[in-house]
Design a protein around this motif. Structure first.
Motif, PDB file in Angstrom:
ATOM      1  N   SER A  80       0.825  -1.203   0.000  1.00  0.00           N
ATOM      2  CA  SER A  80       0.000   0.000   0.000  1.00  0.00           C
ATOM      3  C   SER A  80       0.866   1.262   0.000  1.00  0.00           C
ATOM      4  O   SER A  80       0.581   2.227  -0.715  1.00  0.00           O
ATOM      5  CB  SER A  80      -0.918  -0.010   1.227  1.00  0.00           C
ATOM      6  OG  SER A  80      -1.634   1.199   1.311  1.00  0.00           O
ATOM      7  N   LEU A  81       1.931   1.244   0.791  1.00  0.00           N
ATOM      8  CA  LEU A  81       2.845   2.391   0.819  1.00  0.00           C
ATOM      9  C   LEU A  81       3.540   2.577  -0.528  1.00  0.00           C
ATOM     10  O   LEU A  81       3.713   3.704  -0.993  1.00  0.00           O
ATOM     11  CB  LEU A  81       3.874   2.226   1.936  1.00  0.00           C
ATOM     12  CG  LEU A  81       3.316   2.363   3.354  1.00  0.00           C
ATOM     13  CD1 LEU A  81       4.368   1.960   4.376  1.00  0.00           C
ATOM     14  CD2 LEU A  81       2.831   3.781   3.600  1.00  0.00           C
ATOM     15  N   LYS A  82       3.899   1.470  -1.152  1.00  0.00           N
ATOM     16  CA  LYS A  82       4.527   1.555  -2.477  1.00  0.00           C
ATOM     17  C   LYS A  82       3.537   2.152  -3.480  1.00  0.00           C
ATOM     18  O   LYS A  82       3.922   2.988  -4.305  1.00  0.00           O
ATOM     19  CB  LYS A  82       4.996   0.182  -2.941  1.00  0.00           C
ATOM     20  CG  LYS A  82       5.741   0.231  -4.262  1.00  0.00           C
ATOM     21  CD  LYS A  82       6.286  -1.135  -4.644  1.00  0.00           C
ATOM     22  CE  LYS A  82       7.059  -1.061  -5.951  1.00  0.00           C
ATOM     23  NZ  LYS A  82       7.592  -2.366  -6.335  1.00  0.00           N
ATOM     24  N   ASP A  83       2.264   1.758  -3.394  1.00  0.00           N
ATOM     25  CA  ASP A  83       1.239   2.332  -4.273  1.00  0.00           C
ATOM     26  C   ASP A  83       1.097   3.836  -4.035  1.00  0.00           C
ATOM     27  O   ASP A  83       0.964   4.613  -4.986  1.00  0.00           O
ATOM     28  CB  ASP A  83      -0.107   1.641  -4.059  1.00  0.00           C
ATOM     29  CG  ASP A  83      -0.150   0.231  -4.615  1.00  0.00           C
ATOM     30  OD1 ASP A  83       0.739  -0.139  -5.414  1.00  0.00           O
ATOM     31  OD2 ASP A  83      -1.075  -0.518  -4.223  1.00  0.00           O
ATOM     32  N   GLU A  84       1.109   4.247  -2.779  1.00  0.00           N
ATOM     33  CA  GLU A  84       1.024   5.677  -2.458  1.00  0.00           C
ATOM     34  C   GLU A  84       2.227   6.423  -3.023  1.00  0.00           C
ATOM     35  O   GLU A  84       2.096   7.521  -3.573  1.00  0.00           O
ATOM     36  CB  GLU A  84       0.937   5.890  -0.944  1.00  0.00           C
ATOM     37  CG  GLU A  84      -0.394   5.493  -0.352  1.00  0.00           C
ATOM     38  CD  GLU A  84      -0.461   5.756   1.144  1.00  0.00           C
ATOM     39  OE1 GLU A  84      -0.038   6.851   1.575  1.00  0.00           O
ATOM     40  OE2 GLU A  84      -0.919   4.856   1.870  1.00  0.00           O
ATOM     41  N   PHE A  85       3.407   5.829  -2.875  1.00  0.00           N
ATOM     42  CA  PHE A  85       4.630   6.421  -3.418  1.00  0.00           C
ATOM     43  C   PHE A  85       4.489   6.587  -4.931  1.00  0.00           C
ATOM     44  O   PHE A  85       4.786   7.644  -5.480  1.00  0.00           O
ATOM     45  CB  PHE A  85       5.824   5.532  -3.063  1.00  0.00           C
ATOM     46  CG  PHE A  85       7.141   6.010  -3.614  1.00  0.00           C
ATOM     47  CD1 PHE A  85       7.777   7.116  -3.084  1.00  0.00           C
ATOM     48  CD2 PHE A  85       7.741   5.336  -4.668  1.00  0.00           C
ATOM     49  CE1 PHE A  85       8.997   7.554  -3.590  1.00  0.00           C
ATOM     50  CE2 PHE A  85       8.951   5.766  -5.172  1.00  0.00           C
ATOM     51  CZ  PHE A  85       9.580   6.872  -4.639  1.00  0.00           C
ATOM     52  N   GLN A  86       4.003   5.551  -5.600  1.00  0.00           N
ATOM     53  CA  GLN A  86       3.845   5.602  -7.053  1.00  0.00           C
ATOM     54  C   GLN A  86       2.836   6.682  -7.442  1.00  0.00           C
ATOM     55  O   GLN A  86       3.064   7.408  -8.408  1.00  0.00           O
ATOM     56  CB  GLN A  86       3.418   4.253  -7.613  1.00  0.00           C
ATOM     57  CG  GLN A  86       3.363   4.263  -9.128  1.00  0.00           C
ATOM     58  CD  GLN A  86       3.399   2.881  -9.729  1.00  0.00           C
ATOM     59  OE1 GLN A  86       3.789   1.924  -9.083  1.00  0.00           O
ATOM     60  NE2 GLN A  86       3.009   2.788 -10.974  1.00  0.00           N
ATOM     61  N   THR A  87       1.768   6.827  -6.691  1.00  0.00           N
ATOM     62  CA  THR A  87       0.772   7.864  -6.966  1.00  0.00           C
ATOM     63  C   THR A  87       1.406   9.250  -6.895  1.00  0.00           C
ATOM     64  O   THR A  87       1.166  10.107  -7.752  1.00  0.00           O
ATOM     65  CB  THR A  87      -0.407   7.762  -5.974  1.00  0.00           C
ATOM     66  OG1 THR A  87      -1.022   6.481  -6.139  1.00  0.00           O
ATOM     67  CG2 THR A  87      -1.426   8.862  -6.189  1.00  0.00           C
ATOM     68  N   ILE A  88       2.224   9.459  -5.877  1.00  0.00           N
ATOM     69  CA  ILE A  88       2.914  10.743  -5.722  1.00  0.00           C
ATOM     70  C   ILE A  88       3.874  10.975  -6.880  1.00  0.00           C
ATOM     71  O   ILE A  88       3.927  12.068  -7.459  1.00  0.00           O
ATOM     72  CB  ILE A  88       3.648  10.804  -4.364  1.00  0.00           C
ATOM     73  CG1 ILE A  88       2.623  10.824  -3.226  1.00  0.00           C
ATOM     74  CG2 ILE A  88       4.576  12.018  -4.285  1.00  0.00           C
ATOM     75  CD1 ILE A  88       3.223  10.552  -1.848  1.00  0.00           C
ATOM     76  N   VAL A  89       4.620   9.951  -7.250  1.00  0.00           N
ATOM     77  CA  VAL A  89       5.565  10.064  -8.374  1.00  0.00           C
ATOM     78  C   VAL A  89       4.805  10.391  -9.662  1.00  0.00           C
ATOM     79  O   VAL A  89       5.233  11.262 -10.436  1.00  0.00           O
ATOM     80  CB  VAL A  89       6.407   8.783  -8.532  1.00  0.00           C
ATOM     81  CG1 VAL A  89       7.213   8.809  -9.819  1.00  0.00           C
ATOM     82  CG2 VAL A  89       7.324   8.595  -7.326  1.00  0.00           C
ATOM     83  N   VAL A  90       3.699   9.712  -9.901  1.00  0.00           N
ATOM     84  CA  VAL A  90       2.907   9.954 -11.109  1.00  0.00           C
ATOM     85  C   VAL A  90       2.457  11.409 -11.161  1.00  0.00           C
ATOM     86  O   VAL A  90       2.590  12.074 -12.192  1.00  0.00           O
ATOM     87  CB  VAL A  90       1.693   8.997 -11.174  1.00  0.00           C
ATOM     88  CG1 VAL A  90       0.685   9.445 -12.226  1.00  0.00           C
ATOM     89  CG2 VAL A  90       2.156   7.574 -11.454  1.00  0.00           C
TER      90      VAL A  90
END
Length: 171
Positions: A80-90
């Motif tokens: 879930s944290l990795k998904d949040e990180f990816q959302t921020i990067v996107v």
């Protein structure tokens, strides 16, 4: 002024026609055309997993720190944290890429941008897009490893030349 602020100002200025000088009415169609091609170019070079590659390269640096800070974190929490990180990067990537076409049109004509677009659509261009993140990462790593020695050698060599001319720098 930060790079992003300058890019935003350039985009706004271009949109408002603030760079228009004599004969700008004849240049406007070619600028508009260049901007359209630049948008297409940026879309081409930023597709196919650019963000995923960035996340794949940068997430491993965060994950051990997170696991240390959150020793009981489940694999689901980490995912879930990795998904949040990816959302921020996107989101940040989209923001940066929005300014890119105006920057490209500052340095390239519509025809040059079309040439670049054709290259990036070719098999070699597609390979370049896939491997350049690795080439850049390896180059940065090599530069970072060698930079202190290279900087010291440049300083020593330049000071030696200055000294031969009678100039002695105090530091």
């Amino acid at each position: 002024m930060s790079l992003m602020n300058r890019a935003a100002a350039l985009t706004l200025a271009a949109a408002l026609g603030l760079f228009a000088g004599p004969g700008a009415s004849q240049e406007r169609p070619s600028r508009d055309q260049a901007l359209r091609v630049a948008v297409e170019l940026v879309n081409e070079i930023s597709k196919d997993g650019m963000v995923a590659q960035f996340v794949a390269r940068s997430w491993p640096a965060f994950e051990p720190q997170l696991q240390e800070s959150m020793p009981g974190a489940s694999p689901a929490t980490m995912a879930s944290l990795k998904d949040e990180f990816q959302t921020i990067v996107v989101q940040h990537t989209k923001d940066m890429l929005a300014a890119a076409p105006a920057i490209y049109t500052t340095y390239f004509t519509a025809d040059e941008l079309r040439d670049m677009l054709a290259f990036y659509r070719s098999p070699t261009g597609q390979k370049a897009l896939r491997v350049m993140p690795n080439v850049i990462a390896d180059s940065v790593r090599l530069s970072a490893d060698r930079m202190p020695a290279v900087t010291a050698e440049i300083d020593r060599a330049f000071r030696s030349r200055l000294k031969a001319r009678g100039v002695d720098l105090p530091i």
